[in-house]
Design a protein around this motif. Structure first.
Motif, PDB file in Angstrom:
ATOM      1  N   GLN A 108      74.696  65.189   7.799  1.00 58.80           N
ATOM      2  CA  GLN A 108      73.901  63.997   7.469  1.00 58.80           C
ATOM      3  C   GLN A 108      74.141  63.575   6.025  1.00 58.80           C
ATOM      4  OE1 GLN A 108      71.931  62.521   9.834  1.00 58.80           O
ATOM      5  NE2 GLN A 108      72.921  64.035  11.154  1.00 58.80           N
ATOM      6  N   GLU A 109      73.751  62.341   5.743  1.00 59.66           N
ATOM      7  CA  GLU A 109      73.929  61.865   4.372  1.00 59.66           C
ATOM      8  C   GLU A 109      73.069  62.655   3.387  1.00 59.66           C
ATOM      9  OE1 GLU A 109      74.769  57.856   3.817  1.00 59.66           O
ATOM     10  OE2 GLU A 109      73.629  57.683   1.952  1.00 59.66           O
ATOM     11  N   THR A 110      71.884  63.059   3.859  1.00 57.34           N
ATOM     12  CA  THR A 110      71.034  63.875   2.967  1.00 57.34           C
ATOM     13  C   THR A 110      71.705  65.206   2.634  1.00 57.34           C
ATOM     14  OG1 THR A 110      69.892  64.683   4.927  1.00 57.34           O
ATOM     15  CG2 THR A 110      68.868  62.870   3.740  1.00 57.34           C
ATOM     16  N   ASP A 111      72.451  65.751   3.603  1.00 58.80           N
ATOM     17  CA  ASP A 111      73.153  66.998   3.341  1.00 58.80           C
ATOM     18  C   ASP A 111      74.204  66.816   2.262  1.00 58.80           C
ATOM     19  OD1 ASP A 111      71.697  68.264   5.293  1.00 58.80           O
ATOM     20  OD2 ASP A 111      73.145  67.791   6.867  1.00 58.80           O
ATOM     21  N   ILE A 112      74.903  65.678   2.333  1.00 61.58           N
ATOM     22  CA  ILE A 112      75.930  65.419   1.333  1.00 61.58           C
ATOM     23  C   ILE A 112      75.311  65.336  -0.045  1.00 61.58           C
ATOM     24  CG2 ILE A 112      77.574  63.712   0.504  1.00 61.58           C
ATOM     25  CD1 ILE A 112      77.938  62.928   3.453  1.00 61.58           C
ATOM     26  N   ILE A 113      74.174  64.660  -0.108  1.00 57.64           N
ATOM     27  CA  ILE A 113      73.505  64.541  -1.396  1.00 57.64           C
ATOM     28  C   ILE A 113      73.082  65.907  -1.906  1.00 57.64           C
ATOM     29  CG2 ILE A 113      71.454  63.608  -2.534  1.00 57.64           C
ATOM     30  CD1 ILE A 113      71.773  61.141  -0.714  1.00 57.64           C
ATOM     31  N   LEU A 117      74.495  68.699  -1.186  1.00 57.60           N
ATOM     32  CA  LEU A 117      75.719  69.395  -1.567  1.00 57.60           C
ATOM     33  C   LEU A 117      76.153  68.986  -2.972  1.00 57.60           C
ATOM     34  CD1 LEU A 117      77.861  71.317  -0.318  1.00 57.60           C
ATOM     35  CD2 LEU A 117      79.161  69.277   0.305  1.00 57.60           C
ATOM     36  N   MET A 118      76.106  67.676  -3.230  1.00 59.03           N
ATOM     37  CA  MET A 118      76.531  67.187  -4.538  1.00 59.03           C
ATOM     38  C   MET A 118      75.612  67.718  -5.635  1.00 59.03           C
ATOM     39  SD  MET A 118      77.621  63.306  -3.451  1.00 59.03           S
ATOM     40  CE  MET A 118      77.867  62.748  -5.094  1.00 59.03           C
ATOM     41  N   MET A 119      74.329  67.642  -5.379  1.00 59.61           N
ATOM     42  CA  MET A 119      73.375  68.126  -6.369  1.00 59.61           C
ATOM     43  C   MET A 119      73.622  69.603  -6.655  1.00 59.61           C
ATOM     44  SD  MET A 119      70.929  65.566  -6.739  1.00 59.61           S
ATOM     45  CE  MET A 119      69.183  65.941  -6.519  1.00 59.61           C
ATOM     46  N   HIS A 120      73.858  70.330  -5.589  1.00 60.21           N
ATOM     47  CA  HIS A 120      74.061  71.761  -5.737  1.00 60.21           C
ATOM     48  C   HIS A 120      75.282  72.084  -6.595  1.00 60.21           C
ATOM     49  CE1 HIS A 120      75.397  75.813  -4.287  1.00 60.21           C
ATOM     50  NE2 HIS A 120      74.158  76.061  -4.638  1.00 60.21           N
ATOM     51  N   HIS A 121      76.254  71.165  -6.585  1.00 60.09           N
ATOM     52  CA  HIS A 121      77.449  71.375  -7.396  1.00 60.09           C
ATOM     53  C   HIS A 121      77.344  70.662  -8.736  1.00 60.09           C
ATOM     54  CE1 HIS A 121      80.257  73.338  -4.468  1.00 60.09           C
ATOM     55  NE2 HIS A 121      79.320  72.944  -3.649  1.00 60.09           N
ATOM     56  N   GLY A 122      76.170  70.169  -9.056  1.00 62.28           N
ATOM     57  CA  GLY A 122      75.979  69.520 -10.355  1.00 62.28           C
ATOM     58  C   GLY A 122      76.625  68.158 -10.465  1.00 62.28           C
ATOM     59  N   VAL A 123      76.700  67.439  -9.346  1.00 62.55           N
ATOM     60  CA  VAL A 123      77.290  66.098  -9.343  1.00 62.55           C
ATOM     61  C   VAL A 123      76.190  65.088  -9.013  1.00 62.55           C
ATOM     62  CG1 VAL A 123      78.901  64.571  -8.166  1.00 62.55           C
ATOM     63  CG2 VAL A 123      79.551  66.928  -8.649  1.00 62.55           C
ATOM     64  N   LYS A 124      76.017  64.130  -9.888  1.00 61.93           N
ATOM     65  CA  LYS A 124      74.963  63.149  -9.656  1.00 61.93           C
ATOM     66  C   LYS A 124      75.376  62.225  -8.516  1.00 61.93           C
ATOM     67  CE  LYS A 124      73.376  61.193 -13.458  1.00 61.93           C
ATOM     68  NZ  LYS A 124      73.304  60.151 -14.511  1.00 61.93           N
ATOM     69  N   PRO A 125      74.558  62.109  -7.494  1.00 59.63           N
ATOM     70  CA  PRO A 125      74.970  61.360  -6.292  1.00 59.63           C
ATOM     71  C   PRO A 125      74.807  59.856  -6.448  1.00 59.63           C
ATOM     72  CG  PRO A 125      72.823  62.370  -5.943  1.00 59.63           C
ATOM     73  CD  PRO A 125      73.244  62.740  -7.318  1.00 59.63           C
ATOM     74  N   THR A 126      75.802  59.212  -7.001  1.00 63.36           N
ATOM     75  CA  THR A 126      75.768  57.751  -7.104  1.00 63.36           C
ATOM     76  C   THR A 126      76.268  57.140  -5.803  1.00 63.36           C
ATOM     77  OG1 THR A 126      78.023  57.520  -7.882  1.00 63.36           O
ATOM     78  CG2 THR A 126      76.360  57.983  -9.533  1.00 63.36           C
ATOM     79  N   ALA A 127      76.088  55.835  -5.674  1.00 69.03           N
ATOM     80  CA  ALA A 127      76.490  55.155  -4.437  1.00 69.03           C
ATOM     81  C   ALA A 127      77.979  55.345  -4.172  1.00 69.03           C
ATOM     82  CB  ALA A 127      76.146  53.668  -4.527  1.00 69.03           C
TER      83      ALA A 127
END
Lengths: 137, 137
Positions: B2-7, B9-19
């Motif tokens: 899901q898209e929430t999972d991707i977000i 995942l990104m947060m967990h890797h220290g990547v700010k989830p921009t559009a």
DNA sequence: CCGGTTGTGCAACTCAGTTGCAAAAGAGTT
DNA sequence: AACTCTTTTGCAACTGAGTTGCACAACCGG
């Protein structure tokens, strides 16, 4: 490998052995490992890069060299030993050193085979290990 | 995924989830195979290639994607599933189709191991089969 | 020596990918 | 909300590896 052998090899693959071509083929023999275009360029300053580009294309077309992915981001060319004149055969694994950027042939190590899922039809296999070579450890 | 999972995942890797970043990450999820920069560019026309370039560099640095050689001549990026946040792990083989140019993950097929000669120190292994995929046969 | 073919060297070009930079968007503070 | 500081974005300019166009040189058979 002697220079006469290289000339024979080229003739056998229908490549006219000019001075430039012999130098380029010799670079492979001397280094005894897959080379990138830029490595050849560095090693043979006197040869124009357009000649190297066209020569590698010719060698490739005539199955005198074959191509493999560079461990980094480009491609490398490897002198064929066991390739016939119309088919490439390259059954050993390669090792890419992340520090010095060289690629080595581990000729004694055959590529272990796998069985593919239904529908996939294999033509060639590349097995590349990345890490540190003996000199760079 | 899901898209929430991707977000997450990104947060967990220290990547700010921009559009933009979400769109790029989604491209990997949607295609479910390693993508080249130009494939992403084609798929996401609205995103500038400089953004794609910088995003992939960031993803790579944060171990959200890892890199593998393109069957052709470049490199491709693959979304990490099992990679930790500071180390890449990619243990399955890949298949490159010479006709359509796509690269597939054969996730069920582990890479067979080999023992290296004395002195070589392995860090990662890439096993790539080239041929024809089921759609192109 | 001649005429045709092939190879060479230079410069110009191409194209993917990167970088510089100013504007835009976010995030935190008062 | 207004202000400030940081991060991201979009555009254009740049970069560099590799390729191509073209005129000249070398080669080869008669």
């Amino acid at each position: 490998m002697q220079e006469t052998d290289i000339i024979d090899l080229m003739m056998h693959h229908g490549v006219k052995p000019t001075a430039n071509r012999i130098m380029i083929a010799n670079a492979f023999v001397k280094e005894h490992r897959p080379l990138s275009m830029s490595e050849i360029e560095t090693q043979l300053e006197s040869v124009d890069k357009s000649v190297i580009s066209r020569t590698l294309a010719l060698f490739r077309e005539r199955h005198l060299v074959h191509v493999l992915p560079d461990g980094g981001d480009g491609i490398r060319y490897e002198l064929c030993h066991s390739c016939s004149d119309d088919h490439d055969d390259d059954a050993h694994i390669h090792f890419y050193c992340g520090r010095c950027g060289k690629t080595f042939c581990l000729e004694d190590i055959p590529i272990p085979e796998v069985s593919l899922p239904e529908g996939y039809q294999a033509e060639s296999v590349n097995y590349m290990v990345t890490g540190l070579c003996p000199d760079c450890r």
